[in-house]
Enzyme design. Structure first.
Site, PDB file in Angstrom:
ATOM      1  N   SER A   1      56.124 -96.923  10.879  1.00 24.50           N
ATOM      2  CA  SER A   1      57.411 -96.267  10.669  1.00 24.50           C
ATOM      3  C   SER A   1      57.374 -94.777  10.961  1.00 24.50           C
ATOM      4  O   SER A   1      58.355 -94.212  11.463  1.00 24.50           O
ATOM      5  CB  SER A   1      57.890 -96.496   9.231  1.00 24.50           C
ATOM      6  OG  SER A   1      58.022 -97.873   8.966  1.00 24.50           O
TER       7      SER A   1
ATOM      8  N   HIS B   1      58.071 -91.221   6.885  1.00 24.29           N
ATOM      9  CA  HIS B   1      59.287 -91.202   7.689  1.00 24.29           C
ATOM     10  C   HIS B   1      59.716 -89.770   7.992  1.00 24.29           C
ATOM     11  O   HIS B   1      60.045 -89.432   9.136  1.00 24.29           O
ATOM     12  CB  HIS B   1      60.403 -91.936   6.957  1.00 24.29           C
ATOM     13  CG  HIS B   1      60.158 -93.401   6.813  1.00 24.29           C
ATOM     14  ND1 HIS B   1      61.111 -94.284   6.331  1.00 24.29           N
ATOM     15  CD2 HIS B   1      59.062 -94.166   7.076  1.00 24.29           C
ATOM     16  CE1 HIS B   1      60.620 -95.516   6.313  1.00 24.29           C
ATOM     17  NE2 HIS B   1      59.374 -95.459   6.752  1.00 24.29           N
TER      18      HIS B   1
END
Length: 300
Positions: A205, A251
């Site tokens: 991610s 993230h």
């Protein structure tokens, strides 16, 4: 030789408006530029390319300046080499992630706990204290290729294909890889710096959020409609902060690195393009090292 503003090869803004005019039609304003030579082109002149549009001269293989050698090696918007399969690296990255996931399923938790991102914690299955703070810096990298479930890897690989494939075509293989790993490592380093040392983290991610950030920069550079990518990014950020067991640090770290590196990739001046692009990647990696050293000192 550089062309002066307003010359046939580099037209200046139209006197009656703010947009430049098509280099072939001086009476037509346009916000679209050729992705190879950056000349303004109107809808009549633009030709669809793998990313964006190209002018008729670039499509025919000419540089528009009368010098054939300049067109002998076509380049992407970021200066990368155009290849027969502009999505090969994305396919390989997806293949590696899937292969590692199969190994996880085959070997079990012992394999995952050996390579997932972990600051410092006692791992009963391994019978020892493990983590980056123990000198296992490789975890910053290997965690980028591990996933925790079928849903986890499915969502990440679909995102990698949808976002990564067009971006690879726009940047070129080497620059795309540099962006991917710089973003992923930045996400891992920020997770190591901020998260609890015994909190494990894994997944692609961080790197994918870096691709999101670079895509937004690219679309703004090409003057495309930003609303779709912004909406998609907002949705992903809502999931990031709205669901539990998500390493939001990875993230955010990947997103910030992706914006920084992406900006350097598409805005670097041509005369020193590679130096600026890879220099910014080196600065991001230096920040990764700095965060890792600082956190390791805190846990010593």
């Amino acid at each position: 030789m550089d062309q002066a503003p307003g010359s046939p090869q580099n037209p200046g803004p139209h006197e009656a408006g703010e947009l430049p005019v098509c280099y072939r039609h001086a009476d037509r304003e346009t916000g679209i530029r050729c992705t190879r030579c950056e000349r303004p082109i109107c809808p009549e002149c633009m030709v669809n390319a793998s990313v964006g549009f190209q002018c008729p001269e670039c499509v025919r293989g000419g540089s528009g300046t009368g010098h054939a050698p300049a067109a002998s090696r076509p380049r992407t918007l970021a200066g990368g080499t155009i290849t027969s399969d502009p999505r090969l690296v994305t396919k390989l990255l997806i293949g590696v992630n899937l292969a590692v996931f199969l190994v996880q399923l085959s070997v079990g938790d012992r394999f995952t706990e050996r390579f997932e991102l972990l600051g410092q914690a006692y791992v009963p299955l391994l019978g020892s204290v493990e983590g980056v703070a123990q000198g296992q810096w490789y975890r910053l990298l290997t965690a980028m290729f591990l996933h925790g479930s079928y849903i986890h890897i499915l969502f990440n690989m679909l995102s990698l294909w949808w976002i990564g494939a067009p971006l690879e075509a726009a940047l070129g293989r080497a620059r795309y890889l540099a962006l991917y790993f710089a973003s992923g490592l930045a996400g891992s380093a920020l997770t190591y710096l901020i998260a609890a040392p015994n909190q494990p983290s894994l997944g692609a991610s961080g790197a994918i959020f870096g691709l999101f950030g670079a895509t937004a920069v690219l679309m703004r550079r090409l003057r495309y409609d930003m609303r779709p990518v912004i909406a998609l990014l907002v949705i992903n950020l809502i999931f990031t902060f709205g669901w539990s067991n998500i390493a939001w640090q990875a993230h955010i770290g990947g997103l910030v690195a992706g914006v920084v590196v992406g900006y350097a990739m598409v805005h670097a001046p041509r005369e020193r393009r590679a130096l600026v692009q890879y220099g910014v990647c080196a600065l991001v990696l230096a920040a990764v090292v700095a965060m890792t050293v600082i956190r390791t000192a805190q846990l010593a």
